[in-house]
Design an enzyme around this catalytic site. Structure first.
Site, mmCIF file in Angstrom:
data_model
loop_
_atom_site.group_PDB
_atom_site.id
_atom_site.type_symbol
_atom_site.label_atom_id
_atom_site.label_comp_id
_atom_site.label_asym_id
_atom_site.label_seq_id
_atom_site.Cartn_x
_atom_site.Cartn_y
_atom_site.Cartn_z
ATOM 1 C CE1 TYR A 135 4.978 35.506 27.879
ATOM 2 C CE2 TYR A 135 3.722 35.574 25.934
ATOM 3 C CZ TYR A 135 4.760 36.172 26.696
ATOM 4 O OH TYR A 135 5.670 36.991 26.341
ATOM 5 C CE LYS A 190 15.909 34.090 39.681
ATOM 6 N NZ LYS A 190 17.032 34.973 39.802
ATOM 7 C CG ASP A 222 19.774 36.012 37.711
ATOM 8 O OD1 ASP A 222 19.967 34.699 37.404
ATOM 9 O OD2 ASP A 222 19.971 36.236 38.884
ATOM 10 C CG ASP A 246 8.322 38.031 25.437
ATOM 11 O OD1 ASP A 246 8.607 38.399 24.252
ATOM 12 O OD2 ASP A 246 7.822 38.882 26.100
ATOM 13 C CG ASP A 250 12.363 41.623 22.096
ATOM 14 O OD1 ASP A 250 11.841 40.856 21.415
ATOM 15 O OD2 ASP A 250 11.885 42.816 22.480
HETATM 16 C C1 IPM Z 1 6.562 38.160 20.711
HETATM 17 C C2 IPM Z 1 5.874 39.307 21.268
HETATM 18 C C3 IPM Z 1 4.463 38.627 21.775
HETATM 19 C C4 IPM Z 1 4.815 37.737 22.983
HETATM 20 C C5 IPM Z 1 3.360 39.349 22.421
HETATM 21 C C6 IPM Z 1 3.038 40.541 21.062
HETATM 22 C C7 IPM Z 1 2.065 38.734 22.698
HETATM 23 O O1 IPM Z 1 6.517 39.904 22.279
HETATM 24 O O2 IPM Z 1 6.424 37.286 19.917
HETATM 25 O O3 IPM Z 1 7.720 38.208 21.396
HETATM 26 O O4 IPM Z 1 4.858 38.065 24.221
HETATM 27 O O5 IPM Z 1 5.032 36.500 22.768
HETATM 28 MG MG MG Z 2 8.385 39.425 22.322
#
Ligand code: IPM
Ligand code: MG
Length: 366
Positions: A135, A190, A222, A246, A250
């Site tokens: 990042y 990884k 993975d 990240d 999710d």
């Molecule tokens: C998160 C989001 C952010 C990230 C984006 C909006 C930059 O997806 O907070 O997970 O990738 O960290």
């Molecule tokens: Mg995110």
């Protein structure tokens, strides 16, 4: 307690308003100041993270953040896009430790796309390193490819890198969090392919020697992604790098049925923190009054716990949210047959009502 309130874009303003309502009925004194961030700040000042917003955030004990982003900014140059606001806040405040709980509330077990028996009682804490990795790694950019499969072709590149202290400090956060839970850490890497993540694994293993009471295992990313949907309850604390975290956070959030329920905390070395719902700005439902404010309200609870040292107030909010769910109120994202569909404001009001009842109860029993 100084709190910077940064609602941002999309549903950000609606959900943060409900969280502020909740803060106002706690018997605590907050000094709150609001500022623009993200697309809203770009529209007003030409930058997603204006200096005034950044210095407000730096001076605060904690930041309550809504969400940023809208498709209409997708064509802007990268440094001007709304996402740069959250990345800039993370970097400038040194918020290296991102805590993303994935908790399945008993009442919402049917909202998950997974079988109820797989996720009932699920309680995972994902700890994502937040200021390093690909990042932020330099160099990055575009150039003419000097080598590889197509020398001379146009190419883009980013750099994945981690220093030892960056890995050490996030590993300590994970082991210490595990000590307060079921004493298990899974480090996700990884290492079979990437030098950066072999180093990650080595350093986490070393740090683990200082925590003999905590069980540490390692898993390739993975496989971790697969295990999360196959047998998510095998995890307790997961610690990983910025990019894997990240993606996995999710995925984990969706196990619980609704990302609209999940708060998050981003902390620096002095426990200053930024608190935000795990979900985004949802421009498709912005302004409709249907967004779920509970993730933001629960972010206030994390703020009270991790930055403001008010664990009792944090628990009161969590109990109020559970009471509201038990009463059957649901925003559309968590609605199921037999429950009562409500909007953003009614949901916020219900939490406020549950809290004021519990405050009254407390004072009358004293
Ligand atoms: C998160 C989001 C952010 C990230 C984006 C909006 C930059 O997806 O907070 O997970 O990738 O960290
Ligand atoms: Mg995110």
């Amino acid at each position: 307690m100084k709190i910077a309130i940064l609602p941002g874009d999309g549903i950000g303003t609606e959900i943060v308003a409900e969280a502020v309502k909740v803060m106002n009925v706690l018997d605590l004194k907050f000094e709150m100041e609001t500022a623009l961030v993200g697309g809203a700040a770009y529209d007003a000042h030409g930058h997603p993270l204006p200096d005034a917003t950044l210095s407000l955030a730096k001076q605060a004990d904690a930041v309550l953040f809504g969400a940023v982003g809208d498709w209409k900014y997708d064509t802007l140059d990268r440094p001007l896009r709304p996402e740069q606001a959250i990345l800039g806040l993370r970097k400038n405040l040194g918020l290296f430790a991102n805590l993303r709980p994935a908790i399945c509330y008993q009442q919402l077990v049917d909202a998950s796309s997974l079988k109820p028996e797989l996720i009932a009682g699920l309680d995972i804490l994902i700890i994502r390193e937040l200021t390093g990795d690909i990042y932020f790694g330099q160099p990055r950019g575009r150039r003419t490819s000097p080598d590889g499969n197509f020398p001379g072709a146009q190419e883009a590149f980013d750099t994945m890198r981690y220093t030892r202290p960056e890995i050490e400090r996030i590993a300590h956060v994970a082991f210490q969090a595990a000590r307060k839970r079921s004493k298990r850490v899974t480090s996700v890497d990884k290492a079979n392919v990437l030098e950066t993540f072999q180093f990650w694994k080595d350093v986490v293993t070393e740090v683990g020697l200082q925590y003999p009471d905590v069980e540490l295992d390692h898993m390739y990313v993975d496989n971790a992604a697969m295990q999360l949907v196959k047998a998510p309850k095998r995890f307790d604390v997961m610690v990983t790098g910025n990019m894997f975290g990240d993606i996995l956070s999710d995925e984990a959030s969706m196990l619980t049925g609704s990302i609209g329920m999940l708060p998050s905390a981003s902390l620096n070395a002095s426990s200053q923190g930024l608190y935000e719902p795990s979900h985004g700005s949802a421009p498709d439902i912005a302004g409709k009054g249907v967004a779920n404010p509970l993730a933001t309200i629960l972010s206030v609870s994390m703020m009270l716990r991790y930055s403001l040292n008010q664990p009792q107030a944090a628990e009161r909010i969590e109990s109020a949210v559970k009471a509201v769910l038990a009463s059957g109120l649901r925003t559309p994202d968590i609605y199921s047959q037999g429950t009562t569909k409500v909007g953003t404001r009614e949901m916020g009001d219900a939490v406020v009502a549950a809290l004021t009842q519990s405050i009254t109860k407390k004072t009358t029993t004293v």
